[in-house]
Design an enzyme around this catalytic site. Structure first.
Site, PDB file in Angstrom:
ATOM      1  N   GLU A 133     -20.568  14.561 -10.745  1.00  0.00           N
ATOM      2  CA  GLU A 133     -21.292  13.402 -11.279  1.00  0.00           C
ATOM      3  C   GLU A 133     -22.789  13.593 -11.113  1.00  0.00           C
ATOM      4  O   GLU A 133     -23.245  14.059 -10.068  1.00  0.00           O
ATOM      5  CB  GLU A 133     -20.949  12.108 -10.525  1.00  0.00           C
ATOM      6  CG  GLU A 133     -19.668  11.458 -10.908  1.00  0.00           C
ATOM      7  CD  GLU A 133     -19.418  10.195 -10.107  1.00  0.00           C
ATOM      8  OE1 GLU A 133     -20.388   9.492  -9.738  1.00  0.00           O
ATOM      9  OE2 GLU A 133     -18.238   9.927  -9.836  1.00  0.00           O
ATOM     10  N   GLU A 185     -15.710  10.846  -3.643  1.00  0.00           N
ATOM     11  CA  GLU A 185     -16.651  10.257  -2.683  1.00  0.00           C
ATOM     12  C   GLU A 185     -15.988   9.555  -1.501  1.00  0.00           C
ATOM     13  O   GLU A 185     -16.101   8.324  -1.361  1.00  0.00           O
ATOM     14  CB  GLU A 185     -17.598   9.296  -3.411  1.00  0.00           C
ATOM     15  CG  GLU A 185     -18.430   9.978  -4.471  1.00  0.00           C
ATOM     16  CD  GLU A 185     -19.569   9.104  -5.009  1.00  0.00           C
ATOM     17  OE1 GLU A 185     -19.592   7.904  -4.710  1.00  0.00           O
ATOM     18  OE2 GLU A 185     -20.435   9.643  -5.720  1.00  0.00           O
TER      19      GLU A 185
HETATM   20  C1  FCB Z   1     -20.879   7.146  -7.879  1.00  0.00           C
HETATM   21  C2  FCB Z   1     -19.459   6.713  -8.226  1.00  0.00           C
HETATM   22  C3  FCB Z   1     -19.283   6.372  -9.680  1.00  0.00           C
HETATM   23  C4  FCB Z   1     -20.462   5.606 -10.222  1.00  0.00           C
HETATM   24  C5  FCB Z   1     -21.744   6.335  -9.929  1.00  0.00           C
HETATM   25  C6  FCB Z   1     -22.958   5.671 -10.488  1.00  0.00           C
HETATM   26  O1  FCB Z   1     -21.105   6.900  -6.526  1.00  0.00           O
HETATM   27  O2  FCB Z   1     -18.561   7.745  -7.893  1.00  0.00           O
HETATM   28  O3  FCB Z   1     -18.085   5.679  -9.828  1.00  0.00           O
HETATM   29  O4  FCB Z   1     -20.459   4.332  -9.707  1.00  0.00           O
HETATM   30  O5  FCB Z   1     -21.889   6.463  -8.543  1.00  0.00           O
END
Ligand code: FCB
Length: 549
Positions: free
Chosen positions: A365, A162
């Site tokens: 994620e 990110e």
């Molecule tokens: C993302 C992050 C991760 C976690 C999730 C909920 O933005 O990469 O570390 O905090 O959100």
């Protein structure tokens, strides 16, 4: 259906789970400094212990194996490996991560290492961090050390997690470490350096690895998804998703700026135009070289997707805009961290990315924060998370069925953990962590995910055709009965009449087993809802006609 070799995983990051131990010394990272500042973290929490993963990995990895998990994406704390960010290597840090990798391999869980998930060495930040042009070499050196020390045990790597959050939350809004607020010109320079760092890391990972490895990258961004499946809405949403609609102050929340140079070898023209007054001064020859470095061949791309926003195409708008952002209706579903629940964004994000970048895609994620608590039976029941995951993973399968090349899914997260500025206030895990004693309690969603993995998604509601409620127009037939409000019936499969006179859009139904609510949904024409096998009670909130099959 999803591919037979679909990668079912879970994800974490080092700072959020590891904690500290003097026996495994580490350099400070920007988060260590940030959390010491008053008012930065919810409740004044810190991550000195977090999930104590420095020790508990010995227990958590076998637990993951028992839950059927096939892949684990986790990050390395750069300063645990190279305490000052460059130079001296910390052998204890290397040993720790090697033990984690060995145990994962022993349990047949495929490791996916993320090099940088926001744990930036403080020593390097003190020298200017991502703004110092030397940061490219620093990250390159770190990638070399990673390749030399871990590539015998790990085949899959992601460079940066990110970058959008690194820039926006960390260096523009200042709500994440290092907590600074920099002007646009500087954040654009940083982003360029960060992309070059990614490029050099890819080069060095390949160059110094002990075997052939696979490399990706894990950016993020909210997804613009179409209001309807009308091609006009779809094209408007696609344009917004890859476009530059944000205010200049918010420039960093952008998909193309962080992916086009990496995958396509060029910055998007629309962005170059929009940012022209703020861009770093780089000669065309130098830019050519920079882009060559950034544009290293990748084996796949990753994307963290949690939610999105709805876009409707406009044809004759007053202000010449080609779209409008549809306001969320009151009571729109949301998670405990207040993020909207938008499985449709998952479907379209996966589709749009796959169509544009034409590389295998991994969802690096996705998951849900809930207000989980331990019930009287000692268990943690999290039906909301199951509903969320079922709808999102079903949407992912649909995108795959419709041609998207999605190869894997890493659920965030295996454990509740330190949620950055939110401290321990938010629980994203499918395993509950009692921070008072580091006890783990496997939540219902983890058992559910086990079934998903074992069946390669066949148990998802999208595939459960046996007990399906199909909202369709049966008004031509008389073969239905009336059900008044709150009346309960038993059923196996029903069709709900869509005659406008007798069914309102947004009718809610609730499925009971005894007194327990198993499922509740809002039904629209064309919606398909699966319910558990066997005879179940259904209650409709609102009057309508139904046909029982
Ligand atoms: C993302 C992050 C991760 C976690 C999730 C909920 O933005 O990469 O570390 O905090 O959100």
């Amino acid at each position: 259906m999803l591919r037979n070799d679909f990668v079912w995983g879970v994800a974490t990051s080092s700072y959020q789970i590891e904690g500290k131990d003097e026996k495994i010394p580490q350099g400070e990272c920007v988060w260590d400094t940030f959390i010491k500042k008053e008012g930065t973290i919810f409740g004044g929490h810190n991550a000195d212990v977090a999930c104590d993963e420095l020790h508990k990995y010995k227990r958590d990895i076998p637990m993951m194996a028992n839950l059927g998990i096939k892949a684990y994406r986790f990050s390395l704390n750069w300063a645990r490996i190279i305490p000052d960010g460059t130079g001296r290597i910390n052998q204890e840090g290397i040993n720790y991560y090697r033990e984690v990798l060995e145990l994962l391999n022993k349990y047949n869980i495929t490791p996916y290492i993320t090099l940088f998930h926001w744990e930036y060495p403080q020593a390097l930040f003190d020298k200017g961090g991502w703004l110092n042009p030397d940061c490219v070499e620093w990250f390159g050196e770190y990638a070399k050390v990673v390749a030399e020390n871990f590539s015998d045990l790990c085949t899959n790597f992601f460079t940066i997690n990110e970058p959008q959050c690194v820039i926006n939350l960390g260096h523009s809004l200042g709500i994440h470490a290092p907590g600074v607020k920099m002007p646009i010109r500087e954040t654009l320079q940083m982003a360029h350096n960060l992309l070059k760092s990614h490029g050099l890391a890819v080069k060095n990972l390949r160059k110094y690895s002990k075997k052939e490895i696979k490399i990706g990258y894990a950016p993020t961004c909210g997804v613009a998804y179409p209001s309807t499946d009308d091609p006009k809405d779809i094209e408007a949403a696609r344009k917004v998703y890859f476009g530059f609609e944000n205010d200049i102050d918010n420039w960093g929340w952008n998909v193309s700026w962080f992916l086009d140079p990496v995958v396509l070898g060029e910055y998007p023209k629309e962005g170059l135009e929009k940012f022209k007054n703020y861009l770093p001064k780089i000669s065309p020859e130098q830019m050519k070289k920079d882009l060559e470095l950034i544009n290293q061949p990748l084996d796949f791309i990753g994307q963290n997707i949690y939610n999105g926003y709805e876009i409707k195409a406009l044809t004759n708008s007053k202000n010449n805009s080609y779209y409008e952002r549809v306001e969320r209706y009151p009571g729109f579903p949301k998670t405990s961290i207040q993020w909207p629940i938008t499985p449709r964004a998952f479907y379209y994000g996966i589709k749009f990315l796959s169509e544009k970048y034409k590389l295998p895609l991994y969802i690096t994620e996705n998951g849900m924060a809930c207000h989980d608590s331990i019930s009287a039976d000692g268990k943690v029941h999290d039906p909301n998370r199951i509903t969320f995951l079922d709808s999102y993973i079903s949407a992912m399968q649909q995108a795959s069925d419709d041609g998207a090349d999605v190869r894997g899914y890493f659920l965030w997260s295996i454990l509740d953990n330190f949620e950055w500025a939110n401290g321990f206030d938010e629980r994203f895990g499918i395993v509950y962590v009692d921070y008072r004693n580091q006890k783990r309690i496997i939540k219902d969603s983890a058992f559910w995910y086990k079934n998903v993995i074992e069946s390669n998604g066949k148990c998802l509601s999208i595939n459960d055709k046996s007990n399906e409620i199909i909202v369709e127009d049966v008004s031509e037939t008389n073969d239905y009965m009336s059900l008044s409000e709150n009346e309960t019936i038993k059923f196996n499969t029903i069709y709900i009449n869509d005659n406008i006179d007798c069914i309102k859009e947004g009718l809610t139904f609730i499925v009971y087993e005894g007194n327990a609510i198993l499922n509740s949904s809002v039904l629209y024409k064309g919606a398909k809802v699966s319910v558990p096998k066997g005879l179940t009670d259904i209650c409709l909130l609102g009057e309508c006609d139904i046909k029982i099959i």
